[in-house]
Structure formats: structure tokens, C-alpha cells
Design a protein around this motif. Structure first.
Motif, PDB file in Angstrom:
ATOM      1  N   UNK A 100      17.111  73.870  35.449  1.00 36.13           N
ATOM      2  CA  UNK A 100      18.145  73.960  36.094  1.00 36.13           C
ATOM      3  C   UNK A 100      18.083  73.782  37.620  1.00 36.13           C
ATOM      4  N   UNK A 101      17.154  73.978  38.217  1.00 34.00           N
ATOM      5  CA  UNK A 101      16.732  73.979  39.623  1.00 34.00           C
ATOM      6  C   UNK A 101      16.713  72.143  39.843  1.00 34.00           C
ATOM      7  N   UNK A 102      16.078  71.523  39.234  1.00 31.42           N
ATOM      8  CA  UNK A 102      16.095  70.107  39.315  1.00 31.42           C
ATOM      9  C   UNK A 102      17.586  69.752  39.071  1.00 31.42           C
ATOM     10  N   UNK A 157       9.460  83.309  26.589  1.00 35.31           N
ATOM     11  CA  UNK A 157       9.379  83.383  28.080  1.00 35.31           C
ATOM     12  C   UNK A 157       9.073  81.810  28.441  1.00 35.31           C
ATOM     13  N   UNK A 158       8.345  81.199  28.110  1.00 31.57           N
ATOM     14  CA  UNK A 158       7.997  79.722  28.304  1.00 31.57           C
ATOM     15  C   UNK A 158       9.201  78.846  28.193  1.00 31.57           C
ATOM     16  N   UNK A 159       9.915  79.118  27.387  1.00 27.56           N
ATOM     17  CA  UNK A 159      11.480  78.275  27.231  1.00 27.56           C
ATOM     18  C   UNK A 159      12.259  78.685  28.483  1.00 27.56           C
ATOM     19  N   UNK A 160      12.293  79.885  28.699  1.00 27.07           N
ATOM     20  CA  UNK A 160      13.135  80.289  29.653  1.00 27.07           C
ATOM     21  C   UNK A 160      12.572  79.906  31.041  1.00 27.07           C
ATOM     22  N   UNK A 161      11.414  79.836  31.353  1.00 28.41           N
ATOM     23  CA  UNK A 161      10.726  79.278  32.756  1.00 28.41           C
ATOM     24  C   UNK A 161      11.020  77.696  32.686  1.00 28.41           C
ATOM     25  N   UNK A 167      20.806  81.555  43.894  1.00 32.48           N
ATOM     26  CA  UNK A 167      21.429  82.917  43.012  1.00 32.48           C
ATOM     27  C   UNK A 167      21.126  82.455  41.532  1.00 32.48           C
ATOM     28  N   UNK A 168      21.239  81.010  41.086  1.00 34.22           N
ATOM     29  CA  UNK A 168      20.996  80.819  39.651  1.00 34.22           C
ATOM     30  C   UNK A 168      19.484  80.893  39.419  1.00 34.22           C
ATOM     31  N   UNK A 169      18.709  80.481  40.411  1.00 32.33           N
ATOM     32  CA  UNK A 169      17.223  80.775  40.096  1.00 32.33           C
ATOM     33  C   UNK A 169      16.842  82.063  40.084  1.00 32.33           C
ATOM     34  N   UNK A 170      17.566  83.105  40.878  1.00 28.72           N
ATOM     35  CA  UNK A 170      17.474  84.368  40.629  1.00 28.72           C
ATOM     36  C   UNK A 170      17.868  84.953  39.363  1.00 28.72           C
ATOM     37  N   UNK A 171      18.728  84.495  38.726  1.00 28.77           N
ATOM     38  CA  UNK A 171      19.625  84.733  37.378  1.00 28.77           C
ATOM     39  C   UNK A 171      18.332  84.414  36.282  1.00 28.77           C
ATOM     40  N   UNK A 172      17.644  83.174  36.374  1.00 27.52           N
ATOM     41  CA  UNK A 172      16.823  82.894  35.449  1.00 27.52           C
ATOM     42  C   UNK A 172      15.563  83.675  35.349  1.00 27.52           C
ATOM     43  N   UNK A 173      14.998  84.088  36.711  1.00 23.24           N
ATOM     44  CA  UNK A 173      13.945  84.861  36.922  1.00 23.24           C
ATOM     45  C   UNK A 173      14.219  86.142  36.332  1.00 23.24           C
ATOM     46  N   UNK A 174      15.543  86.672  36.436  1.00 26.39           N
ATOM     47  CA  UNK A 174      15.944  87.862  35.521  1.00 26.39           C
ATOM     48  C   UNK A 174      15.756  87.774  34.199  1.00 26.39           C
ATOM     49  N   UNK A 175      16.043  86.704  33.430  1.00 30.86           N
ATOM     50  CA  UNK A 175      16.057  86.547  32.459  1.00 30.86           C
ATOM     51  C   UNK A 175      14.495  86.418  31.748  1.00 30.86           C
ATOM     52  N   UNK A 176      13.803  85.936  32.555  1.00 29.74           N
ATOM     53  CA  UNK A 176      12.472  85.674  32.427  1.00 29.74           C
ATOM     54  C   UNK A 176      11.869  87.096  32.086  1.00 29.74           C
ATOM     55  N   UNK A 177      12.095  87.983  33.099  1.00 34.16           N
ATOM     56  CA  UNK A 177      11.429  89.170  33.001  1.00 34.16           C
ATOM     57  C   UNK A 177      12.076  89.916  31.786  1.00 34.16           C
ATOM     58  N   UNK A 178      13.190  89.810  31.464  1.00 38.11           N
ATOM     59  CA  UNK A 178      13.839  90.506  30.319  1.00 38.11           C
ATOM     60  C   UNK A 178      13.326  90.158  29.097  1.00 38.11           C
ATOM     61  N   UNK A 179      12.667  88.782  28.890  1.00 36.08           N
ATOM     62  CA  UNK A 179      12.156  88.410  27.619  1.00 36.08           C
ATOM     63  C   UNK A 179      10.856  88.605  27.559  1.00 36.08           C
ATOM     64  N   UNK A 180      10.188  88.972  28.581  1.00 42.72           N
ATOM     65  CA  UNK A 180       8.840  89.208  28.722  1.00 42.72           C
ATOM     66  C   UNK A 180       8.382  90.304  27.811  1.00 42.72           C
ATOM     67  N   UNK A 181       7.363  90.163  27.379  1.00 45.23           N
ATOM     68  CA  UNK A 181       6.845  91.323  26.080  1.00 45.23           C
ATOM     69  C   UNK A 181       5.643  92.007  26.863  1.00 45.23           C
ATOM     70  N   UNK A 182       4.763  91.313  27.718  1.00 45.04           N
ATOM     71  CA  UNK A 182       3.713  92.030  28.321  1.00 45.04           C
ATOM     72  C   UNK A 182       3.800  93.397  28.848  1.00 45.04           C
TER      73      UNK A 182
END
Lengths: 289, 275
Positions: free
Chosen positions: B212-214, B202-206, B260-275
Motif C-alpha cells: 500500500x505504501x508503494x 502477520x507476514x501477509x499484513x506486512x 495515516x494508512x501506514x499507521x492503520x496497517x501497523x495497527x492491523x499487524x499488532x492485532x494479528x501478532x500472536x507472540x
């Protein structure tokens, strides 16, 4: 052999063969962390099949002692032996159940047990491992929750998974670090009973004497619950307060097994032990701070 | 006997949450529209004082033209809007992937070997605040051409947030999980792939998300500098032709693409979150 037995202790027939090699031999162990001396000159033998509890106030070094047995920590002086061999690190012959469950949260219940088994029993085939995971999850009543992740389970269920994981690797010694400390009283009671049942069931035949009655595992449990210690243990090791904690006294629990909590409530021996432990912990070793 | 009551009910079909979802979606939409309204109002107010700014109608007209034929390819400097965005995305993508390929292993090393952290961390702290564009001359010198130099800039851009976040994720692995791996004698491979990596993911995806944003922000400037095709070059070209409504359209398109890309990475973040 045994340290600091009170002279008033009645001589009791020993139910454990205390000759030969102890399973665990804690031999004049000192442990310090920097300038802080946690344990000073601790010696204790644990004999095959014994269930031993370590009890004492917080900071008395009981968890440190458990970590020395597990091999997660090494003694500063002295040594710990398992079957006569010096312990130099953790090993699958000693499984541990941690107070905060320590399940890997990104894995399902099955994966948590399976991954430990894969590491600790690499000689097994995949099928054998899966069968073993299934049998242990069924034993703790969690087979129907096998695909859930720890976050979806209650505290009691998490600790059942951790117990299944520890038993599944068939360790010789089971180390429990305040395993039920975070649970409510009812769940705690159920889990204690289940632990005893599994301990009874998972007895292993002695090597070379497979036709003889099988040998129970050794259990070493850290606790600060007097009732729990009496209900579960064969011996209770009372630690003095830290720093420089030592073994203050060792108390034999001469109660027939299987034990029933309902009957223990008014068993004179149980009440005597409880009074003795209470006096030890709340008067003799009371915190004066 | 078993405390099954306390298990979360996940499989119950209940229509009430769906209704709530629709409602909260509608409320969010209303806020979004209010924000856009405010933006337009602000623009129109500014346009009252700055006469050179194009009117909303002009911008709308330009947008329509842009999207009426988004794929055309007349010359390297005269291309459809989709082709421009794709050029920019390919550059950002290659720099970003190369950057991640360096940043993730580097972050794992820094996070798990304290000595390396002490050696590399000051360098990271020194280079991180430098605008990636300052690296352009170095890139040109090394690669002798603007195209790889642009990718190089993006690579540098994408490096730091991912390195820092990966190192943080790896470095904060709780002792409990390490102890589990030690007590059950996990193999090194098991430790990395079953304990360390899933914990740090999750930290890596963040980190990747921020990188990517920058990188998407920097590509516009990099393309202005390198004079190659792409959305950044388009903005510069439109400015040189004094076509401000094209500039504003490009700004909007850059913004939506980034979102759109930020949303995509946000989706990935939620996908790999285990909490």
C-alpha cells in the motif's frame, strides 16, 4: 522375544501378558537419512498397558524411533505394527507430546485442545467435545486459564495443555518426546506425578471385555533422565550411541505401583536400577569424543 | 502446586503505566516537533537561495483556501481537495485489493509448493525492480482507457511485496506446527485456516503494508501520466499553472494520508501478532 536381555538378569514374573499381539511391534527396523544411518536393526515389542522409556545419549536415534512409531517418519527397512497392522502414517490412535510443547500460539488453551479433538474425533458432537475439553483441562488444573494464549503460560502450564490435548483424543498409545526436558526440577516432578495419575485414571476397558479391569494406555517416552525413566516406566530401553544405533539393553523396572518418589529414594531395587543405568550410560556407552 | 505465580498479571489496574504512557507520548511529540522544526528551517534556508519558492505564509494561505471548501466540484479538472484524495484512494484501493487478491493466493502457492517457487520466483525477481509506470502502455493497450490502466499499474505495484512476504510467511511454517497438524490428523481446511494462515498472517499484513505504501507513492506519478483527476493530477496541474504553494500543500496532504494508512496497517499487524 525380547532382545539382548543380559543373562545375569534375574527371572522375574512378568506383569504383562507377553503372548498374543503386542500393541506395538517394531520389527527389524532400519532408518537412514541420506547417507546417515540413524537406526540399524531395531526390534522391540511393547505389550498392552506398558510404560516404556527410550533412553540414551543424544544422537542415539531415540527420537527417530519415536517418530517411526508416530508415523511422522517411515522406516527405510522393516516395519512398525500397531495391533498387528502396519503403521503408514500418523493417526489419532497415537497422540504425541513434543518437547517444545508445540501449542499453536494464536489459539487459546481451549482452542488448542478443541481443534485437536475436532480433527481426531470428528464423530463427536460439538457439545461432547466441549465437555471433554473441560474435563481434561480441569484434570491438569488449567481450567481457570482456558482463555489464555500459550505466550501467557509458563513452560509447565504449556506442557500440561499439551498433555491434556494428547489425552483428550483418547489415544491407545501416548508418545512423549522428552516431555519434561525443558522444565525446572520441581515442575518436572509435579508433572511426572500428574502424568502417572492421568495414565492411571484414563485406563480404558478392553474391547469385548468391558466388565474386566480396564486396560491402561501404552506410553512410550523418550528421555535422558535416569530417575525419570525409573520412576515412570515398566521397562527401560537403553539405546547404543549413533550412528547405526541399536537397542543396547532392555531393563525391567520391578517396582510396585503406585510409586512414591519419597519411598523410592532408599528402595534397594531403585538404587540397583539407578546404578545399573548409570554404569551403562556413563561407562559402557560413554561418549569418547 | 500449579505455577500460577509465573503467569503474567494482565488484569491488575495500575495507574503508574498510564503516567508513563503520557510521559512517553509527550517525549515523542517533542521529537516530532523538533523534526518538523528542522524541516521548516531547511525549507526556509533553501528559499533564501531559490527565490521562486513560496513563503511559509503563502503556503499557509493556500492550505486555508484548500480546506475552506474541500468538497466542491466545478469540473473534472477543478475539484475540492477531499474529492481529489478520494479519487486517488479509490484507484489505489481497487488496484490494491485486486493485487492482494492475486498476490496472497500466489504467495501461498509459492511458499508451500517448492517446484512452483522455483518456477515463479525468477519471474518475480525479474519483474519486481521494474517501475510500475513502465506497465502503463501495456495497461492502455489491454484496457483501451486510462482509468483501468491506472488501476492496473497499482495492481502490479501492489503485487510484489505481498507475494514475497506471503511466500516467506507460508514457507517458514515451523516443522513443529506441521507435526501437530499431522499427528492429530487435521483436515486440509483445518490445516490452512487454523495453522498455515494464522501463522503467515502477520507476514501477509506486512506485505500489504509495504504494497500500500508503494501504491500510494506510485498513484501520484500514475495520475500525472494518465491526466485524470486525483491528487497526482492536481500536483501536475498546479505546476503547469506555476502555483508552487499548491504543490507543496499537496505534498503535505499526500504525506499525511500515507502516514495515516501506514499507521492503520501497523495497527492491523499488532492485532494479528500472536507472540
Amino acid at each position: 522375544m525380547l532382545m539382548t536381555q543380559t543373562p545375569l538378569e534375574p527371572l522375574i514374573p512378568l506383569r504383562f501378558d507377553r503372548n498374543g499381539t503386542p500393541t506395538l511391534d517394531i520389527d527389524h527396523v532400519h532408518k537412514s537419512f541420506g547417507n546417515y544411518v540413524a537406526l540399524e536393526d531395531v526390534s522391540l515389542q511393547i505389550w498392552p498397558g506398558e510404560f516404556v522409556s527410550l533412553i540414551g545419549h543424544s544422537g542415539c536415534g531415540k527420537s527417530t524411533l519415536l517418530n517411526l512409531i508416530s508415523g511422522l517418519e517411515n522406516p527405510t527397512q522393516g516395519m512398525v505394527r500397531l495391533n498387528g497392522q502396519q503403521i503408514e502414517g500418523p493417526g489419532p490412535d497415537r497422540a504425541m507430546v513434543f518437547q517444545n510443547y508445540s501449542l499453536l500460539p494464536w489459539m487459546t488453551v481451549t482452542q488448542n485442545v478443541l481443534e485437536a479433538l475436532r480433527a481426531a474425533a470428528p464423530q463427536l458432537s460439538n457439545l461432547e467435545r466441549k465437555e471433554r475439553v473441560e474435563s481434561f483441562l480441569k484434570m491438569v488444573g488449567l481450567w481457570q486459564h482456558k482463555s489464555k494464549r500459550p505466550a501467557e503460560l509458563s513452560g509447565g502450564m504449556k506442557q500440561r495443555v499439551a498433555i491434556a490435548r494428547a489425552f483428550a483424543i483418547h489415544p491407545q498409545v501416548l508418545l512423549l518426546d522428552e516431555p519434561f526436558g525443558a522444565l525446572d526440577a520441581i515442575t518436572k516432578g509435579n508433572l511426572q506425578e500428574e502424568l502417572l495419575n492421568m495414565w492411571q485414571l484414563e485406563a480404558e476397558p478392553v474391547k469385548g471385555q468391558e466388565d474386566q479391569p480396564s486396560q491402561k494406555k501404552n506410553v512410550v517416552m523418550v528421555t535422558h533422565d535416569i530417575d525419570e525413566a525409573i520412576y515412570l516406566s515398566d521397562r527401560i530401553v537403553v539405546m547404543s550411541n549413533g550412528p547405526k544405533a541399536r537397542i543396547h539393553q532392555i531393563i525391567e523396572v520391578n517396582l510396585e505401583r503406585p510409586r512414591s518418589k519419597a519411598q523410592l529414594v532408599d528402595d534397594p531395587e531403585y538404587l540397583r536400577l539407578k546404578a545399573q543405568l548409570l554404569a551403562l550410560l556413563s561407562v559402557e556407552l560413554a561418549h569418547h569424543d | 502446586m500449579y505455577d500460577t505465580q509465573s503467569v503474567k498479571q494482565t488484569k491488575t489496574i495500575n495507574l503508574a503505566p498510564l503516567g508513563k504512557k503520557v510521559l512517553s507520548g509527550a517525549i515523542q511529540m517533542a521529537y516530532f516537533l523538533a523534526g518538523i522544526g528542522l524541516l521548516i528551517a531547511g525549507y526556509m534556508l533553501t528559499a533564501v537561495f531559490v527565490k521562486d519558492l513560496p513563503s511559509l505564509a503563502q503556503i499557509g494561505e493556500t492550505m486555508k483556501t484548500l480546506w475552506s471548501n474541500p468538497y466542491y466540484e466545478n469540473s473534472p479538472s477543478d475539484r475540492g481537495i477531499i474529492n481529489l484524495i478520494i479519487s486517488s484512494l479509490v484507484r489505489v484501493g481497487s488496484g490494491f485489493i485486486l493485487g492482494a487478491a492475486i498476490a496472497i493466493p500466489l504467495g501461498v502457492l509459492i511458499g508451500s509448493v517448492p517446484v512452483l517457487k522455483k518456477i515463479i520466483d525468477p519471474v518475480v525477481q525479474l519483474l519486481r525492480p521494474v517501475s510500475p509506470l513502465a506497465w502503463f502502455p501495456i495497461g492502455l493497450t489491454v484496457f483501451k482507457s486510462a482509468e483501468p490502466a491506472t488501476v492496473f499499474i497499482i495492481l502490479i505495484t501492489a503485487l510484489w511485496p505481498t507475494v514475497i512476504n506471503t511466500a516467506f510467511g507460508v514457507g517458514t511454517l515451523p516443522k513443529d506446527f506441521k507435526n501437530v497438524a499431522r499427528v492429530f490428523r487435521f483436515t486440509p481446511a483445518q490445516y490452512v485456516f487454523k495453522v498455515l494462515f494464522p501463522f503467515a498472517l502477520p507476514h501477509i499484513i506486512t506485505g500489504l503494508r509495504i504494497s500500500f505504501g508503494i501504491a500510494w507513492m506510485v498513484i501520484v506519478a500514475a495520475e500525472m501520466l494518465s491526466g485524470k483527476s486525483g491528487i497526482g493530477f492536481y500536483v501536475w496541474d498546479a505546476w503547469n499553472a506555476l502555483d508552487l504553494s499548491k504543490v507543496i500543500c499537496a505534498i503535505l496532504i499526500i504525506g499525511v494520508t500515507g502516514l495515516l494508512f501506514d499507521r492503520f496497517f501497523g495497527f492491523l499487524e499488532r492485532k494479528v501478532s500472536y507472540v
